[in-house]
Design an enzyme around this catalytic site. Structure first.
Site, PDB file in Angstrom:
ATOM      1  CG  ASP A 363      -2.307   0.750   1.052  1.00 49.48           C
ATOM      2  OD1 ASP A 363      -2.016   1.451   0.097  1.00 49.48           O
ATOM      3  OD2 ASP A 363      -3.234   0.672   1.756  1.00 49.48           O
ATOM      4  CD1 TRP A 364       0.628   5.852  -3.628  1.00 52.46           C
ATOM      5  CD2 TRP A 364       0.076   3.606  -3.439  1.00 52.46           C
ATOM      6  NE1 TRP A 364       0.331   5.382  -4.626  1.00 52.46           N
ATOM      7  CE2 TRP A 364       0.315   4.033  -4.663  1.00 52.46           C
ATOM      8  CE3 TRP A 364      -0.420   2.296  -3.065  1.00 52.46           C
ATOM      9  CZ2 TRP A 364       0.164   3.310  -5.912  1.00 52.46           C
ATOM     10  CZ3 TRP A 364      -0.215   1.350  -4.233  1.00 52.46           C
ATOM     11  CH2 TRP A 364      -0.394   1.769  -5.621  1.00 52.46           C
TER      12      TRP A 364
END
Length: 970
Positions: A363-364
């Site tokens: 995920d970012w």
């Protein structure tokens, strides 16, 4: 290099931060995180804003307050203020757990997540063999720099999509374009805003699940996207107030698994890679990632092995079996190890046990270290920035190049990382340059202007180019959106009121109703039928895109907020459709598009004459980076928002002086409490329309007016109070330590499983949904197909062999900065300015790295041991429409395990469902194929799925989890 703290301040910071931070942040390619300037710590709480579009919405965050303080008082004084505040914060949150040091050192209840090394190589599945063969031929020709390019994002806002890696230009591998999200294409124009996942789950319709995914991917493909960041099956819905539950499909692993798998199949049928997320146990927004809530670490979701397998990892297994190309690991920790660096999760469960053949992306900014995440099974880091947003300081990129050259990351691990990504590209047919031209997307995530920069986030001088072509990709997808929204609408209550007519009520109903009112009041209604529509949620408000990322509740609610939301191309409001659907010659329509009733005047007087009142209310939530009112991602309660309950009570008491009929329509992200008004005698009908997307009003009218017979069923339980969901159903709102610990002590018992175990009567049970007709489910017939046996067949020999490459470390010259390259500031490159300082030698690998783990008996192919997916028993039931209207029935099969000493089983678990359309008087036989996996439980000692061979399995079939009328045994 980062600036060091003043020594006196550095010592203070170290004494309280060392133990919490060292394990996750130290990496051979970076100095210890503790050497960073204190101001840089806090700058990590959120990424910079980007106008007019932004990944994170505006908020009055600690970072913003800190920045203002820095500007006002200067850096040195603010550092002292910061350190004092941090110390005070840590002391405060440590209350109840001893001194801060002991909080950091406290042994977690479930222990540390165990190590699992080395990372399994991809390429063992027959279904992927051809793609891996092609990928191997490409990867073996790549330079080290190209391999690092493929695995590392180029940085935040360094491409037109929300995520981009870099190409391997010499071998012909393009830059991949990755884009949110689960219900449409984020930040794009001229796209469809589909209903949210929770609405899709409420349809219980496999065909629609597939169709929505296919339409979504068709638009992504035409917009130039390679990888869609969806669907979402985590959060599962452990906590009904969880902020992002609406992105998933419901609070049951089987329902989530089927819906997720069908969506994956639909997406990938268009040649677009699907990403199943968030792996795993990302169940709340509070404390989901470091610094977003002012704490140095994310929450740890602590659970036992059986709970992980049977609940939270279960739907990911369905997605892997469906051939999903990518899995996104989550922000949170699991058993005190970050998900994106948790070798047991990524190597042991996902890649070995489930046989996942695609690639794992972070995920970012969920990657929290460099070398250790590569070893733990991470294959791609997104967006490429390391621990900071938009600074270009990657944990991989040049540091991965360095780590390979000095031997700390084995070359064979890097080769597998790259091969998995390239194989997925081939697997989806994206090497076809006619279908997938090697071009950037035809829209920009960062500007609405036609012209812009390809690397919007870089301050370096660039040429203006056309970045938005405004291509309309909607086709006829609004019809799919409308059907999903209509079939996802759940009829919770109906006292012979619905469906209504364009004339208000049918002639017979109208006469009967007016007779009843006349007897009660002595007053006879004549003339036009008088209808009132109430509530902000019925109207447009300030428009659907008024707040960034849909981060506020105003107007009618079409979706939740966050990275899973989109820019609505339009939103048909309920009031628009009601205006058009009621016959103006027969109906007098009064509109009160506020959550406050008029207190005086003609509007107040008109209330007394209304015969039908339709009142709208809602409840919103979203991703934790945005706060709206008292909703910080997760809801603080299960109440209707903005005074919705009071509005319903007021309307019920004043509509026709208390004698009018009331329809309640709810748009919500999840369960809401209805106890204040559900039993009022004139609240005659209740519709839960979930989050309907752009076709909201049209879909609602289809159900209200009977064009479509309601067939939605609850994908979660609606309790009578939040406490009904148990301790495990409560969001952890206060951290109680610098590393928040969330213990899943309820184990398998969430949602209806908890209600059943503790004999709690829900208001509406899981799977519940009414119709305008009546169905009967009967005559269960059980047909055994295979004999019971405790364990699945032996793990099969791999159907294919992973590629092999030379293990010789490439020359360092392959990653030297090319002469004459004009580097963009903040862009993540794979290159090093110098290789003179690279020294090989012993590396402090994680504990257990040198111990090769045995392969799981539950593994062996894509989706796990093939025997787990074999049908062992078939159950058939007859479903008959005994009512007056045609409609769709949703038969549901629940499994009851035989008793087994020492093993605790839920009362029942969902293991099958279907949706069938029946005309009045029509009957059909529905077959459920029950697999070995469905019949098994996870044995933590045997580390395998075990079937109970003694006693009888019971199959209960009906129309909800507590309406089970047909029973069979095996």
């Amino acid at each position: 290099m980062p600036r060091n703290l003043d020594p006196s301040k550095e010592g203070l910071l170290r004494s309280h931060y060392d133990e919490a931070a060292r394990q996750s942040f130290e990496d051979d390619g970076h100095d210890s995180e503790l050497d960073l300037d204190a101001t840089e710590f806090l700058d990590r709480a959120s990424p910079p804003s980007a106008e007019p579009k932004s990944f994170f919405g505006p908020r009055d965050s600690p970072v913003q307050r800190w920045s203002a303080l820095r500007r006002a008082t200067g850096r040195r004084r603010c550092c002292l203020v910061l350190l004092t505040c941090m110390l005070g914060l840590w002391l405060l949150i440590g209350i109840g757990g001893g001194v801060v040091y002991k909080v950091f050192q406290k042994e977690p209840p479930y222990g540390q997540s165990p190590p699992w090394y080395p990372a399994p190589k991809g390429g063992i599945a027959r279904t992927w063999a051809a793609s891996y063969e092609k990928a191997a031929k490409m990867v073996e020709r790549m330079t080290l720099a190209e391999k690092v390019n493929v695995t590392t994002g180029t940085g935040w806002q360094m491409g037109l999509a929300v995520g981009t890696n870099a190409p391997a230009v010499y071998v012909g591998f393009p830059q991949l374009q990755l884009q949110d999200g689960p219900l449409g294409i984020r930040f794009a124009d001229n796209i469809t805003a589909f209903p949210a996942g929770i609405t899709v789950g409420a349809t219980w319709n496999r065909k629609l699940m597939y169709a929505r995914g296919k339409a979504h991917a068709n638009e992504a493909h035409r917009k130039g996207i390679n990888v869609l960041l969806g669907p979402c099956v985590g959060p599962l819905g452990r906590m009904p107030a969880g902020g992002r539950n609406w992105e998933g499909f419901g609070a049951d692993p089987y329902l989530q698994g089927i819906a997720g798998a069908e969506t994956v199949k639909g997406i990938q049928s268009e040649g677009v890679m699907a990403t199943i997320k968030h792996f795993v146990a990302n169940e709340q927004e509070h404390f989901r990632q470091p610094w977003e809530w002012g704490l140095p670490h994310a929450v740890s979701s602590n659970m036992d092995d059986r709970t992980l397998h049977e609940l939270y990892a279960w739907p990911f297994g369905d997605a892997v079996k469906a051939g999903v190309a990518s899995v996104m690991c989550s922000y949170n920790q699991v058993n005190n190890s970050y998900s994106c660096g948790n070798s047991k999760l990524l190597n042991g469960i996902l890649k070995d046990e489930l046989g996942f053949q695609g690639f794992v992306m972070s995920d970012w900014l969920a990657q929290r270290s460099g070398v250790s995440t590569a070893l733990a099974g991470l294959d791609m880091t997104m967006p490429g920035d390391g621990l900071d947003w938009a600074k270009g300081k990657s944990l991989w990129g040049p540091e991965l190049s360095r780590a390979v050259l000095n031997g700390s990351v084995p070359l064979e691990r890097l080769n597998d990382m790259v091969t998995r990504i390239v194989a997925a590209w081939y697997q989806l047919g994206q090497d076809d340059e006619i279908k997938f031209p090697r071009k950037p997307p035809n829209f920009s995530s960062w500007t609405n202007d036609r012209l812009g920069f390809l690397a919007h986030g870089s301050p370096s001088t660039q040429d203006l180019v056309e970045v938005n072509k405004f291509l309309d990709v909607q086709s006829n997808h609004s019809s799919i959106a409308r059907q999903v929204a209509a079939e996802g609408t759940v009829l919770l209550k109906n006292d012979n009121l619905l469906p209504i007519s364009p004339r208000g009520l049918g002639d017979a109903n109208l006469k009967r109703r007016r007779d009843v009112v006349e007897r009660a009041t002595g007053k006879r209604h004549t003339g036009k039928f008088k209808v009132g529509v109430f509530g902000e949620d019925a109207g447009p408000g300030s428009g659907p895109n008024h707040c960034k990322d849909r981060g506020c509740n105003q107007g009618t609610l079409g979706s939740g907020w966050g990275s899973g939301a989109v820019e609505f191309p339009y939103l048909v409001t309920p009031i628009e459709t009601l205006r058009s659907r009621f016959d103006k010659s027969e109906v007098e329509l009064h509109e009160y598009l506020s959550n406050k009733l008029p207190m005086a005047g003609s509007d107040q007087a008109a209330l007394n004459d209304l015969e039908l009142c339709i009142v709208f209310a809602n409840a919103d939530s979203g991703e934790g980076f945005t706060k709206w009112n008292d909703v910080s991602g997760d809801r603080p309660n299960l109440n209707l928002q903005k005074g919705g309950d009071d509005l319903i009570l007021d309307v019920a008491s004043k509509c026709g002086s208390g004698h009018g009929q009331v329809v309640v329509v709810i748009h919500a992200v999840g369960p809401v409490l209805v106890e204040k008004w559900i039993e009022l005698p004139n609240v005659n009908a209740v519709l839960l329309a979930n989050l309907p997307g752009e076709e909201s009003g049209n879909a609602l009218a289809d159900v209200l007016f009977g064009d479509i017979n309601p067939s939605g069923h609850l994908p979660y339980t609606i309790g009578k109070s939040l406490k009904d969901y148990g301790k495990g159903g409560q969001v952890l709102y206060r951290p109680k330590g610098a590393i928040p610990q969330q213990d899943f002590t309820e184990g398998l018992y969430i949602d209806y499983r908890y209600f059943d175990k503790h004999s709690i009567e829900p208001r509406f049970d899981f799977g519940f949904g009414l119709s305008y007709t009546t169905f009967e489910v009967k005559n269960a017939q059980v047909t055994p197909l295979k004999s019971k046996s405790p364990l699945p067949a032996s793990r099969p020999t791999p159907a294919a062999k992973p590629p092999t490459y030379s293990d010789q470390i490439p020359p360092a010259s392959e990653v030297l900065f090319p002469a004459g390259l004009r580097a963009l500031e903040r862009y993540v490159y794979p290159y090093l300015k110098s290789v003179d300082a690279i020294v090989t030698g012993p590396y402090p690998y994680p504990d257990g790295y040198e111990t090769k783990q045995p392969l799981s008996g539950a593994g062996g192919d894509e989706g796990g041991n093939p025997d787990l997916w074999e049908t062992y028993v078939s159950v058939a039931v007859d479903v008959e429409n005994v009512g007056p209207r045609a409609g769709s029935a949703v038969p549901q099969l629940y499994l009851v395990y035989p008793a087994r000493e020492g093993v605790d089983f839920p009362v029942r678990v969902l293991r099958g469902f279907d949706k069938i359309y029946l005309r009045p008087g029509e009957s059909r036989t529905v077959d459920f194929n029950i697999t070995r996996r469905d019949l098994s439980y996870w044995d933590v000692q045997k580390q395998n799925w075990v079937m109970v061979t003694e006693g009888e399995y019971q199959f209960q079939v009906g129309q909800s989890s507590r309406d089970l009328t047909a029973v069979g045994i095996w």
